[in-house]
Design a protein around this motif. Structure first.
Motif, PDB file in Angstrom:
ATOM      1  N   ILE A  29     -11.743   0.610   9.348  1.00 11.29           N
ATOM      2  CA  ILE A  29     -11.527  -0.008  10.473  1.00 11.29           C
ATOM      3  C   ILE A  29     -10.053  -0.379  10.258  1.00 11.29           C
ATOM      4  O   ILE A  29      -9.506  -1.097   9.309  1.00 11.29           O
ATOM      5  N   ASN A  30      -9.247   0.559  11.129  1.00 12.33           N
ATOM      6  CA  ASN A  30      -7.556   0.628  10.967  1.00 12.33           C
ATOM      7  C   ASN A  30      -7.380   0.687   9.480  1.00 12.33           C
ATOM      8  O   ASN A  30      -6.398   0.061   9.074  1.00 12.33           O
ATOM      9  N   GLY A  31      -7.938   1.627   8.850  1.00 13.03           N
ATOM     10  CA  GLY A  31      -7.727   2.047   7.596  1.00 13.03           C
ATOM     11  C   GLY A  31      -8.284   1.053   6.458  1.00 13.03           C
ATOM     12  O   GLY A  31      -8.075   1.469   5.305  1.00 13.03           O
ATOM     13  N   CYS A  32      -8.979   0.186   6.970  1.00 14.75           N
ATOM     14  CA  CYS A  32      -9.653  -0.978   5.831  1.00 14.75           C
ATOM     15  C   CYS A  32     -11.014  -0.694   5.947  1.00 14.75           C
ATOM     16  O   CYS A  32     -11.928  -0.758   6.845  1.00 14.75           O
ATOM     17  N   GLU A  44      -1.481   2.411   3.896  1.00 15.72           N
ATOM     18  CA  GLU A  44      -2.007   2.692   2.530  1.00 15.72           C
ATOM     19  C   GLU A  44      -1.243   3.934   2.132  1.00 15.72           C
ATOM     20  O   GLU A  44      -1.110   5.107   2.860  1.00 15.72           O
ATOM     21  N   THR A  45      -0.573   3.819   0.825  1.00 13.99           N
ATOM     22  CA  THR A  45       0.348   5.098   0.305  1.00 13.99           C
ATOM     23  C   THR A  45      -0.796   5.985  -0.394  1.00 13.99           C
ATOM     24  O   THR A  45      -1.899   5.613  -0.590  1.00 13.99           O
ATOM     25  N   ASP A  46      -0.257   7.139  -0.498  1.00 14.62           N
ATOM     26  CA  ASP A  46      -0.791   8.155  -1.273  1.00 14.62           C
ATOM     27  C   ASP A  46      -1.500   8.026  -2.743  1.00 14.62           C
ATOM     28  O   ASP A  46      -0.765   7.135  -3.351  1.00 14.62           O
ATOM     29  N   LEU A  47      -2.844   8.045  -2.771  1.00 11.82           N
ATOM     30  CA  LEU A  47      -3.338   7.653  -4.161  1.00 11.82           C
ATOM     31  C   LEU A  47      -2.562   8.363  -5.436  1.00 11.82           C
ATOM     32  O   LEU A  47      -2.363   7.777  -6.430  1.00 11.82           O
ATOM     33  N   MET A  55     -14.325   6.890   0.434  1.00  9.95           N
ATOM     34  CA  MET A  55     -13.321   7.862   0.433  1.00  9.95           C
ATOM     35  C   MET A  55     -13.112   8.265   2.047  1.00  9.95           C
ATOM     36  O   MET A  55     -14.169   8.571   2.330  1.00  9.95           O
ATOM     37  N   PHE A  56     -11.984   8.331   2.442  1.00  8.91           N
ATOM     38  CA  PHE A  56     -11.855   8.624   3.854  1.00  8.91           C
ATOM     39  C   PHE A  56     -10.583   9.955   3.778  1.00  8.91           C
ATOM     40  O   PHE A  56     -10.187  10.016   2.752  1.00  8.91           O
ATOM     41  N   THR A  57     -10.535  10.470   5.033  1.00  6.23           N
ATOM     42  CA  THR A  57      -9.626  11.473   5.114  1.00  6.23           C
ATOM     43  C   THR A  57      -8.339  11.080   5.732  1.00  6.23           C
ATOM     44  O   THR A  57      -7.325  11.670   5.877  1.00  6.23           O
ATOM     45  N   GLY A  58      -8.608  10.138   6.732  1.00  2.00           N
ATOM     46  CA  GLY A  58      -7.478   9.707   7.548  1.00  2.00           C
ATOM     47  C   GLY A  58      -7.239  10.328   8.878  1.00  2.00           C
ATOM     48  O   GLY A  58      -6.588  10.211   9.693  1.00  2.00           O
ATOM     49  N   LEU A  59      -8.533  10.953   8.994  1.00  2.56           N
ATOM     50  CA  LEU A  59      -8.703  11.768  10.693  1.00  2.56           C
ATOM     51  C   LEU A  59      -9.626  10.805  11.263  1.00  2.56           C
ATOM     52  O   LEU A  59     -10.553  10.825  11.096  1.00  2.56           O
ATOM     53  N   VAL A  60      -9.110   9.818  12.372  1.00  2.00           N
ATOM     54  CA  VAL A  60      -9.903   8.937  13.105  1.00  2.00           C
ATOM     55  C   VAL A  60     -10.440   9.508  13.960  1.00  2.00           C
ATOM     56  O   VAL A  60     -10.509  10.466  14.538  1.00  2.00           O
ATOM     57  N   GLU A  61     -11.738   8.993  14.194  1.00  2.00           N
ATOM     58  CA  GLU A  61     -12.832   9.712  14.984  1.00  2.00           C
ATOM     59  C   GLU A  61     -12.837   9.238  16.327  1.00  2.00           C
ATOM     60  O   GLU A  61     -13.116   9.823  17.158  1.00  2.00           O
ATOM     61  N   GLY A 114      -9.167   3.223   1.717  1.00  2.00           N
ATOM     62  CA  GLY A 114      -9.594   2.256   2.527  1.00  2.00           C
ATOM     63  C   GLY A 114      -9.182   1.110   1.961  1.00  2.00           C
ATOM     64  O   GLY A 114      -9.675  -0.111   2.612  1.00  2.00           O
ATOM     65  N   HIS A 115      -8.421   1.080   0.998  1.00  2.81           N
ATOM     66  CA  HIS A 115      -8.083  -0.091   0.375  1.00  2.81           C
ATOM     67  C   HIS A 115      -6.604  -0.325   0.809  1.00  2.81           C
ATOM     68  O   HIS A 115      -5.638   0.380   0.219  1.00  2.81           O
ATOM     69  N   VAL A 116      -6.186  -1.293   1.601  1.00  2.35           N
ATOM     70  CA  VAL A 116      -5.035  -1.396   2.358  1.00  2.35           C
ATOM     71  C   VAL A 116      -4.012  -1.941   1.287  1.00  2.35           C
ATOM     72  O   VAL A 116      -4.430  -3.019   0.717  1.00  2.35           O
ATOM     73  N   ASP A 117      -2.828  -1.400   1.268  1.00  2.00           N
ATOM     74  CA  ASP A 117      -1.812  -1.704   0.270  1.00  2.00           C
ATOM     75  C   ASP A 117      -0.929  -2.941   0.809  1.00  2.00           C
ATOM     76  O   ASP A 117      -0.465  -3.897   0.084  1.00  2.00           O
ATOM     77  N   ALA A 118      -0.722  -3.041   1.974  1.00  2.00           N
ATOM     78  CA  ALA A 118       0.132  -3.978   2.840  1.00  2.00           C
ATOM     79  C   ALA A 118       0.325  -3.819   4.428  1.00  2.00           C
ATOM     80  O   ALA A 118      -0.427  -2.784   4.823  1.00  2.00           O
ATOM     81  N   VAL A 119       0.787  -4.674   4.780  1.00  2.00           N
ATOM     82  CA  VAL A 119       0.990  -4.666   6.410  1.00  2.00           C
ATOM     83  C   VAL A 119       2.468  -4.342   6.640  1.00  2.00           C
ATOM     84  O   VAL A 119       3.361  -5.146   5.968  1.00  2.00           O
ATOM     85  N   GLY A 120       2.788  -3.420   7.545  1.00  2.00           N
ATOM     86  CA  GLY A 120       4.260  -3.076   7.886  1.00  2.00           C
ATOM     87  C   GLY A 120       4.249  -3.427   9.370  1.00  2.00           C
ATOM     88  O   GLY A 120       3.282  -3.842  10.103  1.00  2.00           O
ATOM     89  N   SER A 121       5.259  -3.067   9.948  1.00  2.00           N
ATOM     90  CA  SER A 121       5.410  -3.433  11.653  1.00  2.00           C
ATOM     91  C   SER A 121       6.382  -2.280  12.108  1.00  2.00           C
ATOM     92  O   SER A 121       7.133  -1.807  11.324  1.00  2.00           O
ATOM     93  N   LEU A 122       6.036  -2.041  13.235  1.00  2.00           N
ATOM     94  CA  LEU A 122       6.775  -0.874  13.881  1.00  2.00           C
ATOM     95  C   LEU A 122       8.222  -1.519  14.295  1.00  2.00           C
ATOM     96  O   LEU A 122       8.389  -2.399  15.095  1.00  2.00           O
ATOM     97  N   LEU A 123       9.170  -0.948  14.050  1.00  2.00           N
ATOM     98  CA  LEU A 123      10.461  -1.268  14.059  1.00  2.00           C
ATOM     99  C   LEU A 123      11.313  -0.409  15.219  1.00  2.00           C
ATOM    100  O   LEU A 123      11.886  -1.325  15.925  1.00  2.00           O
TER     101      LEU A 123
END
Length: 196
Positions: free
Chosen positions: A43-46, A181-184, A1-7, A100-109
Motif C-alpha cells: 500500500i503506497n509501497g508499504c 524505498e531505495t534499491d535493495l 517481494m514486489f516489483t513496483g508495478l502498481v496494479e 515493501g519496507h519503506v526507508d523514509a518519507v520524502g516530499s514533492l518539491l
C-alpha cells in the motif's frame, strides 16, 4: 517481494483506531475475489497483511512504527493509495525488486508538467540520497521509477502518461508526502563499503 508495478489505485474507506496502531480499510473490489487472509499487499509501497476481507473491502492493520515512518499515518477516508500484490515465483519482473519496507518519507518539491508528461523533484534524507544514482531505481509510493538526476538534497524522476494516469503520482501536489524505498542492491553495496 514486489516489483513496483502498481496494479490499481484504491480508495481509503476507513481508519479505525486500534491502539497503539490502526485498522486501514480499503475499497479494492479488483483484489477481493483472489485475496486470502495473510496475503501481503503493498500500500503506497508499504507491505501490509490482509487481516479481513468483506464485501469489496480489504482490511489491514498498521502498527505504530508503520504509522510513524510512512505516509500511511496521514491517510484520510477518500484518499487514494497505490496497490500491488506480492510477486509470485515465475512472474515477470518488469520493475525492480521492491521489498515493501519503506526507508523514509520524502516530499514533492517541484513539478514540471509538459502536456501528458511530468518531471518531479523530491526531497529525501541525505542517507538515502547516497544510495541513489542517475539511471538507478527508486520506489515512490510503491511505483518503480528510474532516477533522472540526483543532487545533494533532492532527486528527480520523469513520468510517462501511463504512470500519471494509473497511479496516485498523477495527482500529487507540491508538498505531498511520499514513501521512498531505495534499491535493495544499493543498500548492500553501501553496507559492504562501510569501514569495519
Amino acid at each position: 517481494m514486489f516489483t513496483g508495478l502498481v496494479e490499481i489505485a484504491a480508495a481509503v474507506v476507513q481508519l479505525v483506531p486500534e491502539p497503539p496502531g490502526c485498522r486501514l480499510v480499503l475499497r479494492a473490489p479488483e483484489f477481493v475475489r483472489e485475496a486470502r487472509l495473510g496475503d501481503s499487499i503493498a500500500i503506497n509501497g508499504c507491505c501490509l497483511t490482509v487481516v479481513e476481507i468483506e464485501a469489496e473491502n480489504l482490511h489491514f492493520q498498521a502498527g505504530p512504527e508503520t504509522l510513524a515512518k510512512t505516509n500511511l499515518g496521514g491517510l484520510q477516508p477518500g484518499t487514494w493509495v497505490n496497490l500491488e500484490r506480492a510477486l509470485r515465483v515465475g512472474d515477470r519482473l518488469g520493475g525492480h525488486y521492491v521489498t515493501g519496507h519503506v526507508d523514509a518519507v520524502g516530499s514533492l518539491l517541484e513539478r514540471f508538467d509538459d502536456r501528458d508528461w511530468s518531471t518531479l523533484w523530491f526531497s529525501a534524507p541525505a542517507k538515502l540520497l547516497k544510495q541513489m544514482a542517475s539511471k538507478g531505481s527508486i520506489a515512490i509510493d510503491g511505483v518503480s521509477l528510474t532516477l533522472v538526476e540526483v543532487a545533494a538534497d533532492r532527486f528527480s524522476v520523469a513520468l510517462i502518461p501511463h504512470t500519471l494516469a494509473l497511479t496516485t503520482l498523477g495527482s500529487l501536489e507540491v508538498g505531498g508526502r511520499v514513501n521512498l524505498e531505495t534499491d535493495l542492491l544499493a543498500k548492500y553495496v553501501e553496507q559492504q563499503l562501510r569501514p569495519s
